[in-house]
Design an enzyme around this catalytic site. Structure first.
Site, short mmCIF file in Angstrom:
data_model
loop_
_atom_site.label_atom_id
_atom_site.label_comp_id
_atom_site.label_asym_id
_atom_site.label_seq_id
_atom_site.Cartn_x
_atom_site.Cartn_y
_atom_site.Cartn_z
N HIS A 163 0.80 -1.09 0.08
CA HIS A 163 0.08 0.06 0.08
C HIS A 163 0.78 1.52 0.09
O HIS A 163 0.50 2.60 -0.21
CB HIS A 163 -0.95 0.02 1.04
CG HIS A 163 -2.01 -0.99 1.29
ND1 HIS A 163 -2.90 -1.02 0.21
CD2 HIS A 163 -2.19 -1.93 2.20
CE1 HIS A 163 -3.87 -2.14 0.42
NE2 HIS A 163 -3.25 -2.77 1.82
N ASP A 199 -3.02 -10.66 -2.23
CA ASP A 199 -3.41 -10.17 -1.03
C ASP A 199 -4.73 -9.93 -1.33
O ASP A 199 -5.38 -9.45 -2.38
CB ASP A 199 -2.64 -8.93 -0.70
CG ASP A 199 -2.80 -8.34 0.86
OD1 ASP A 199 -2.25 -8.81 1.67
OD2 ASP A 199 -3.97 -7.61 1.06
N HIS A 201 -6.13 -7.08 -0.24
CA HIS A 201 -6.41 -5.84 -0.58
C HIS A 201 -5.60 -5.25 -1.78
O HIS A 201 -4.46 -5.63 -1.98
CB HIS A 201 -5.97 -4.91 0.61
CG HIS A 201 -6.83 -5.42 1.80
ND1 HIS A 201 -6.33 -6.24 2.75
CD2 HIS A 201 -8.00 -4.74 2.37
CE1 HIS A 201 -7.37 -6.26 3.75
NE2 HIS A 201 -8.26 -5.58 3.65
#
Length: 344
Positions: A163, A199, A201
């Site tokens: 992220h 993942d 996300h």
């Protein structure tokens, strides 16, 4: 296969995070990596080695100088504001959103923390920079092992990385280890690198770093951003820009997606990787797709990770595996080891 273990990971241990309006105990905990290491050793999957220090140059190849300067000094500045801050994690309270300027670096620490953050769920602690920097060294050392001829190497590190953008932290991430590894592989001679992110996300940071490039493919299977974090990136119509047009594939799936539907998406992802014909694969391995994960909503079981491992290994590519998310603590060791079995 070797696991490159981040011996500094436990220096980063957030006390809490903000989740759905409440301050709750942090989901991204130090024992995540401890459970994975224990299962790795129990199954005798391979040697555990220490990372080599690669300095800052490989990190600065994907992250901005002013962002890394901030990370290196952030904790000292936080405590300098008030010695009473020492037992408290730092969180942002303001953000440079639309119509506000981000080109002028403010003097205020609070303003800088907001400038370099995407959420209020990522606690910055005394050891965050050291843990993240050593995590990058783990990914770089794993990449070096593959460049030297190893078929696969595993960067066992936390906090995760996918992220983190070029100039911001968020989603528990500070340095984007997968992006650092991919860029390092390119710099060392791999003409084409694919990053496959499994993942739960979407890896918004990895996508944004390579979005306009044709030499790095990014493919992600993840929860639909219309309802799932990181919300503002990861839609199917994001396919790359400029020279990178066609070099980004997002496969968003709704919350509650079954294992059978997830594996259908995996086959599409694998087909895209094969068509790109990379020399090396970087795998962002998150196991928060597990049915028991407390903050995610797919339905994979522990056994499904064995099948995932087989399909990924069948690509036959030299592979750098970077550990990302997964927050079902009791099962994380088994799930991660299962996802590595076919490589080991």
């Amino acid at each position: 296969m070797k696991a490159v273990y981040n011996h500094h990971h436990s220096l980063h241990q957030g006390k809490s995070e903000f989740f759905r309006g409440a301050q709750v105990p942090a989901f991204e905990r130090a024992d995540r990596a401890d459970h994975v290491l224990a299962e790795w050793q129990r199954r005798k999957l391979g040697e555990v080695v220490a990372p080599k220090d690669h300095g800052l140059a490989p990190i600065l190849a994907v992250h901005s100088q002013r962002y890394i300067d901030f990370l290196q000094t952030a904790w000292l500045r936080w405590v300098a504001l008030d010695p009473g801050n020492a037992p408290r994690d730092a969180f942002p309270s303001v953000w440079a959103i639309r119509t506000l300027r981000d080109d002028v670096l403010p003097d205020s620490f609070a303003a800088q923390l907001g400038l370099f953050s995407m959420d209020s769920g990522t606690p910055l602690t005394a050891g965050s920079w050291q843990a993240a920097k050593t995590g990058a060294d783990c990914a770089l050392t794993a990449a070096d092992l593959v460049l030297a001829g190893a078929r696969t190497a595993f960067a066992l590190t936390r906090p995760p990385g996918h992220h983190a953008g070029a100039d911001f932290l968020g989603g528990y991430c500070f340095v984007n280890h997968a992006a650092v590894a991919a860029q390092h592989l390119r710099g060392k001679g791999a003409s084409r690198v694919a990053v496959l992110d499994v993942d739960y996300h979407h890896g918004n940071g990895t996508q944004s770093i390579f979005y306009d490039r044709a030499d790095v493919l990014y493919v992600s299977i993840h929860g639909d951003p219309k309802t799932e974090f990181p919300f503002y990136l990861g839609h199917a119509d994001e396919t790359g820009a400029g020279a990178g047009a066609g070099c980004n594939l997002n496969l968003p799936l709704p919350a509650g997606t079954s294992a059978s539907r997830w594996f259908e998406a995996l086959e599409l992802a694998l087909a895209k990787v094969r068509a790109f014909a990379p020399e090396v694969l970087v795998l962002s391995l998150g196991v928060d797709t597990f049915e028991g994960d407390p903050i995610s909503h797919f339905k994979l079981t522990s056994v499904d990770y064995l099948r995932m491992s087989e399909r990924l290994a069948a690509l036959g590519l030299p592979t750098v595996i970077v550990f990302e998310g997964g927050y079902a603590i009791e099962e994380i060791g088994v799930n991660t080891a299962n996802a590595l079995m076919a490589f080991a």
